[in-house]
Motif scaffolding. Structure first.
Motif, PDB file in Angstrom:
ATOM      1  N   ARG A  81       0.841  -1.206   0.000  1.00 41.71           N
ATOM      2  CA  ARG A  81       0.000   0.000   0.000  1.00 41.71           C
ATOM      3  C   ARG A  81       0.874   1.252   0.000  1.00 41.71           C
ATOM      4  O   ARG A  81       1.947   1.287   0.586  1.00 41.71           O
ATOM      5  CB  ARG A  81      -0.885   0.045   1.245  1.00 41.71           C
ATOM      6  CG  ARG A  81      -2.035  -0.916   1.221  1.00 41.71           C
ATOM      7  CD  ARG A  81      -3.096  -0.494   2.255  1.00 41.71           C
ATOM      8  NE  ARG A  81      -4.220  -1.393   2.228  1.00 41.71           N
ATOM      9  CZ  ARG A  81      -4.431  -2.342   3.141  1.00 41.71           C
ATOM     10  NH1 ARG A  81      -3.586  -2.498   4.150  1.00 41.71           N
ATOM     11  NH2 ARG A  81      -5.487  -3.127   3.053  1.00 41.71           N
ATOM     12  N   ASN A 117       0.272   5.874  -0.636  1.00 42.75           N
ATOM     13  CA  ASN A 117      -0.614   6.930  -1.104  1.00 42.75           C
ATOM     14  C   ASN A 117       0.135   8.254  -1.163  1.00 42.75           C
ATOM     15  O   ASN A 117       0.621   8.650  -2.202  1.00 42.75           O
ATOM     16  CB  ASN A 117      -1.855   7.022  -0.211  1.00 42.75           C
ATOM     17  CG  ASN A 117      -2.937   7.883  -0.820  1.00 42.75           C
ATOM     18  OD1 ASN A 117      -2.718   8.547  -1.814  1.00 42.75           O
ATOM     19  ND2 ASN A 117      -4.114   7.902  -0.228  1.00 42.75           N
ATOM     20  N   CYS A 169      -0.203   9.885   5.265  1.00 40.63           N
ATOM     21  CA  CYS A 169      -1.419   9.050   5.248  1.00 40.63           C
ATOM     22  C   CYS A 169      -1.301   7.770   6.067  1.00 40.63           C
ATOM     23  O   CYS A 169      -2.306   7.216   6.504  1.00 40.63           O
ATOM     24  CB  CYS A 169      -1.787   8.713   3.809  1.00 40.63           C
ATOM     25  SG  CYS A 169      -0.649   7.538   3.033  1.00 40.63           S
ATOM     26  N   SER A 193      -0.340   4.850   4.950  1.00 40.39           N
ATOM     27  CA  SER A 193      -0.636   3.648   4.155  1.00 40.39           C
ATOM     28  C   SER A 193       0.539   2.686   4.007  1.00 40.39           C
ATOM     29  O   SER A 193       0.343   1.485   3.894  1.00 40.39           O
ATOM     30  CB  SER A 193      -1.048   4.029   2.726  1.00 40.39           C
ATOM     31  OG  SER A 193      -2.078   4.947   2.733  1.00 40.39           O
ATOM     32  N   CYS A 194       1.771   3.221   3.971  1.00 41.65           N
ATOM     33  CA  CYS A 194       2.905   2.395   3.554  1.00 41.65           C
ATOM     34  C   CYS A 194       3.631   1.733   4.730  1.00 41.65           C
ATOM     35  O   CYS A 194       4.808   1.396   4.613  1.00 41.65           O
ATOM     36  CB  CYS A 194       3.886   3.233   2.741  1.00 41.65           C
ATOM     37  SG  CYS A 194       4.667   4.503   3.743  1.00 41.65           S
ATOM     38  N   CYS A 252      -1.121   4.668  11.394  1.00 42.02           N
ATOM     39  CA  CYS A 252      -0.467   3.867  10.361  1.00 42.02           C
ATOM     40  C   CYS A 252      -0.388   2.388  10.735  1.00 42.02           C
ATOM     41  O   CYS A 252      -0.104   1.538   9.886  1.00 42.02           O
ATOM     42  CB  CYS A 252       0.935   4.402  10.109  1.00 42.02           C
ATOM     43  SG  CYS A 252       1.970   4.390  11.594  1.00 42.02           S
TER      44      CYS A 252
END
Ligand code: FES
Length: 200
Positions: free
Chosen positions: A49, A51, A57, A59-60, A157
């Motif tokens: 993932r 973004n 965000c 996501s990672c 996260c």
């Protein structure tokens, strides 16, 4: 420089295995840059993932060289500085794996459903008593606002959730993310449900 990436690949409910990719990278490349290149240049089936690419965000999040971190924050140079060259491998090596304490959907993508469910359970929004509807704007002093700074910067996260040993032992534990959010509400001068939150 040439770097070897050992990435944990897995499909839902299947046994994981490490897959190796060699990449020529700059030392200031982030781990996310490297994963993008692996996906675009070597293996389009790799799942992860991302973004914002800018630590906003959340996501990672994944495990990088054994600890949970954001792939868009960490870079190759600092990773090699911290974890060095084991000497067992011909090339400097990075190991990348999915977050812990959450089921894997595919490769580095985990199912966050339980994480969000636990957050929802603590009602992560400012609550006012029914009879405290303010007729005017609710003002906070700079000192009151300052109390929110630390916990308001959490980006959900999942890194703390992944690193939490209490969750590994007891999956029913609500998790550090939900406790941090509860703390954020408790210190908020607008929220009137401190006692209920502490009891829950
Ligand atoms: S891509 Fe948004 S935090 Fe890394």
């Amino acid at each position: 420089m040439k770097v070897q990436f050992k990435i944990m690949r897995q499909k839902s409910n299947k046994t994981p295995h490490l897959q190796t990719y060699n990449l020529d990278v700059e030392s200031n490349a982030t781990i996310l840059d490297c994963l993008n290149r692996i996906k675009w240049e070597k293996d389009g089936t790799l799942a992860f993932r991302k973004n914002c690419r800018n630590t906003i965000c959340g996501s990672c999040s994944m495990r990088i060289n054994g600890r949970s971190a954001l792939a868009c924050k960490e870079n190759v140079g600092s990773e090699l500085e911290k974890f060095g060259h084991s000497g067992k491998e011909k090339l400097p090596t990075m190991t990348i794996a999915p977050l812990k304490n959450l089921p894997v959907v595919k490769d580095l993508v985990v199912d966050m459903a339980l994480f969000w469910k636990k957050l929802e359970a603590i009602e992560p929004y400012v609550r006012l008593k029914a009879n405290s509807i303010f007729e005017r704007e609710f003002l906070q002093t700079p000192k009151e606002r300052l109390r929110l700074n630390q916990t308001s910067s959490y980006i959900m996260c999942g890194v703390c959730y992944s690193e939490c040993n209490a969750l590994t032992v007891n999956p029913d534990f609500v998790g550090p993310h939900a406790l941090a959010k509860t703390q954020r509400m408790i210190v908020d001068s607008q929220d009137t449900e401190t006692e209920t939150r502490l009891e829950t």
